[in-house]
Design a protein around this motif. Structure first.
Motif, short mmCIF file in Angstrom:
data_model
loop_
_atom_site.label_atom_id
_atom_site.label_comp_id
_atom_site.label_asym_id
_atom_site.label_seq_id
_atom_site.Cartn_x
_atom_site.Cartn_y
_atom_site.Cartn_z
N ALA A 1 66.25 -5.26 -44.09
CA ALA A 1 66.80 -6.46 -44.72
C ALA A 1 68.20 -6.20 -45.29
O ALA A 1 69.05 -7.09 -45.29
N GLU A 2 68.45 -4.98 -45.75
CA GLU A 2 69.70 -4.66 -46.43
C GLU A 2 70.84 -4.26 -45.50
O GLU A 2 72.00 -4.38 -45.87
N LYS A 3 70.52 -3.78 -44.30
CA LYS A 3 71.57 -3.24 -43.42
C LYS A 3 71.42 -3.77 -42.00
O LYS A 3 70.32 -4.01 -41.53
N ALA A 4 72.53 -3.88 -41.33
CA ALA A 4 72.54 -4.27 -39.91
C ALA A 4 72.40 -3.01 -39.05
O ALA A 4 72.72 -1.90 -39.49
N ASN A 5 71.92 -3.18 -37.85
CA ASN A 5 71.82 -2.10 -36.86
C ASN A 5 71.01 -0.90 -37.36
O ASN A 5 71.41 0.25 -37.19
N VAL A 6 69.89 -1.17 -37.98
CA VAL A 6 69.01 -0.11 -38.45
C VAL A 6 68.19 0.39 -37.27
O VAL A 6 67.66 -0.39 -36.48
N THR A 7 68.09 1.71 -37.17
CA THR A 7 67.28 2.33 -36.12
C THR A 7 66.22 3.21 -36.75
O THR A 7 66.34 3.61 -37.92
#
Length: 154
Positions: free
Chosen positions: A46-52
């Motif tokens: 929810a807090e960051k884009a492009n999480v892997t």
């Protein structure tokens, strides 16, 4: 105070209160069939884009397989979905489903309220002091484990 007396007091405090600390912190997530670790993954997404998966594992200092097991649960609950990177098909980004976003927001609000009540009771100074001690304890524990976190030893 001698070491044995400290150990005995620690055991007493652990039995009477510390073992319930995890439940107190994770209880808001349990209502939605989530462990606290699974909630933290939702929160990261929810807090960051492009999480892997790899990024989460690195951040937590645990193995990718440990995070993979948590992600499978989140996928089965339909709280997240995976999307392949257009440029590198080996990489998959994690995203919240609408239901996952809703659950993450609810649990975050409940956790913040619960933690806030602790800070109200004990004060910011004691909360910060306890947090500093836990950070120091974690560093020492990690060093004693040869640089690995306790989760990696499991």
């Amino acid at each position: 105070m001698e070491v044995q007396q400290l150990l005995d007091e620690y055991i007493d405090v652990y039995i009477k209160s510390l073992k319930y600390l995890d439940t107190f912190v994770s209880e808001p997530a349990m209502e939605y069939n989530l462990s606290f670790e699974q909630y933290l993954i939702l929160h990261d997404i929810a807090e960051k884009a492009n999480v892997t998966l790899a990024r989460i594992a690195d951040k937590r200092g645990v193995t990718r397989s440990a995070i993979s097991r948590q992600i499978k649960v989140l996928l089965n609950l339909d709280y997240i979905y995976q999307q392949r990177d257009e440029k590198d098909h080996r990489r998959q980004y994690l995203h919240l489903t609408p239901r996952g976003r809703q659950i993450e927001e609810i649990v975050t609000k409940k956790a913040r309220t619960r933690f806030g009540s602790w800070v109200d009771i004990f004060g910011e100074d004691k909360a910060a002091s306890l947090l500093d001690f836990i950070k120091q304890f974690s560093k020492v524990t990690k060093l004693e484990n040869g640089g690995k976190s306790a989760e990696e030893d499991d």
